[in-house]
Design an enzyme around this catalytic site. Sequence first.
Site, PDB file in Angstrom:
ATOM      1  N   PRO A   2       0.716  -1.303  -0.128  1.00 23.42           N
ATOM      2  CA  PRO A   2      -0.105  -0.101   0.099  1.00 23.42           C
ATOM      3  C   PRO A   2       0.772   1.255   0.152  1.00 23.42           C
ATOM      4  O   PRO A   2       2.086   1.126   0.710  1.00 23.42           O
ATOM      5  CB  PRO A   2      -0.753  -0.328   1.237  1.00 23.42           C
ATOM      6  CG  PRO A   2      -0.065  -1.287   2.182  1.00 23.42           C
ATOM      7  CD  PRO A   2       0.610  -2.014   1.439  1.00 23.42           C
ATOM      8  N   GLU A   3       0.521   2.215  -1.064  1.00 28.18           N
ATOM      9  CA  GLU A   3       1.351   3.388  -0.826  1.00 28.18           C
ATOM     10  C   GLU A   3       0.104   4.534  -0.353  1.00 28.18           C
ATOM     11  O   GLU A   3      -0.786   4.277   0.072  1.00 28.18           O
ATOM     12  CB  GLU A   3       1.615   3.836  -2.378  1.00 28.18           C
ATOM     13  CG  GLU A   3       2.610   3.018  -3.055  1.00 28.18           C
ATOM     14  CD  GLU A   3       3.210   3.067  -4.307  1.00 28.18           C
ATOM     15  OE1 GLU A   3       3.070   4.024  -4.689  1.00 28.18           O
ATOM     16  OE2 GLU A   3       3.425   2.078  -4.958  1.00 28.18           O
ATOM     17  N   LYS A  59       3.309   6.652   4.905  1.00 23.76           N
ATOM     18  CA  LYS A  59       2.500   5.499   4.548  1.00 23.76           C
ATOM     19  C   LYS A  59       2.009   4.731   5.824  1.00 23.76           C
ATOM     20  O   LYS A  59       1.722   3.692   5.871  1.00 23.76           O
ATOM     21  CB  LYS A  59       3.564   4.524   3.772  1.00 23.76           C
ATOM     22  CG  LYS A  59       3.745   4.789   2.385  1.00 23.76           C
ATOM     23  CD  LYS A  59       4.423   3.824   1.732  1.00 23.76           C
ATOM     24  CE  LYS A  59       5.420   4.357   0.674  1.00 23.76           C
ATOM     25  NZ  LYS A  59       6.370   3.284   0.078  1.00 23.76           N
ATOM     26  N   ARG A 285      13.863  -1.496  -7.982  1.00 30.48           N
ATOM     27  CA  ARG A 285      12.422  -1.653  -8.303  1.00 30.48           C
ATOM     28  C   ARG A 285      12.242  -1.292  -9.553  1.00 30.48           C
ATOM     29  O   ARG A 285      12.920  -0.529 -10.326  1.00 30.48           O
ATOM     30  CB  ARG A 285      11.698  -0.206  -7.659  1.00 30.48           C
ATOM     31  CG  ARG A 285      12.094  -0.040  -5.960  1.00 30.48           C
ATOM     32  CD  ARG A 285      11.614  -1.217  -5.119  1.00 30.48           C
ATOM     33  NE  ARG A 285       9.947  -1.294  -5.388  1.00 30.48           N
ATOM     34  CZ  ARG A 285       9.244  -0.585  -4.742  1.00 30.48           C
ATOM     35  NH1 ARG A 285       9.783   0.299  -3.650  1.00 30.48           N
ATOM     36  NH2 ARG A 285       7.984  -0.726  -4.749  1.00 30.48           N
TER      37      ARG A 285
END
Length: 295
Positions: A2-3, A59, A285
């Site tokens: 989750p961002e 976050k 990433r």
Amino acid sequence: VPELPEVETIARGLDRRVSGDTIESVWIGSRKQPLKSPADVIALTLAGKRIMRVHRVGKHIVFDLEGEAQTGKRTRSGQPRPAASRQRSDRRRSVAQAAQWVVHLGMSGRMVVSEPATAIRKHTHLIAKLDSRRELRFIDPRMFGKLSVHPGGFDPGGVEPLEVSREHFVALFRGRKTPIKSALLNQKLLRGVGNIYADESLFRAGIGPRRRAAAITQERLGKLHAAVREVLLEAIALGGSSISDYVDADGEQGLFQLEHRVYGREAEPCLVCGTAIRRLVLAGRSSHYCPTCQK
Ligand SMILES: [Zn+2]
């Protein structure tokens, strides 16, 4: 993972459901990995506290707590608390100290509001029983999530991307030789922008992910500032992106994944120019970008 928009959505859902409720008692499982404060300190800080507000910081989900901790109770195992925690709770009783309970969901963490009769799922690490008879349960199979308490208030560093001014945003990247994508993901600069929203923002600003941050003109950084805001606000309005198993506090999926222009679209045509979207790995990433639209 989750961002910012997903955490914002979850925090709003929790705020709607548990603000004003009081935590009656706390059960904490035996796994130490999710606990970033000692179990007895978490239990003592939470028990007896009223939840004033649930909100997002970066976050992190932050529960603002108020009220006095319960004292003189025995722990779940039936053993009296050690002297040190008794002293701690005695101090608390006299102060009625406010505190923050901070939850980071990590890869697979979930914070759910359950009825007591609901079966306790495997990988449940914490249960907070509420005065309303409902329970807040933290479930995390992969245990990258984190639970902590902050009597003095919580500060993860960095600035909020939805609050930072254009000037401050531009200044964050001054002199940074790292690729702009890595700088966007650096939580010490901006809190809460993760991989999906960094890719989508760079696409909308027309900036290549590998471009060195310090080499980008102020004007283009200003465009990026606007793009980050736009992407995050649109995503929040749609309840975030449901990638893998993300659902919000009410079990609803987000819809922003349908609006992704580059993320997860490798080899598909760019929606603007038709060029095939490319993927490259930066700092471990995946970065998705259009080689024509982003320079
Ligand atoms: Zn393009």
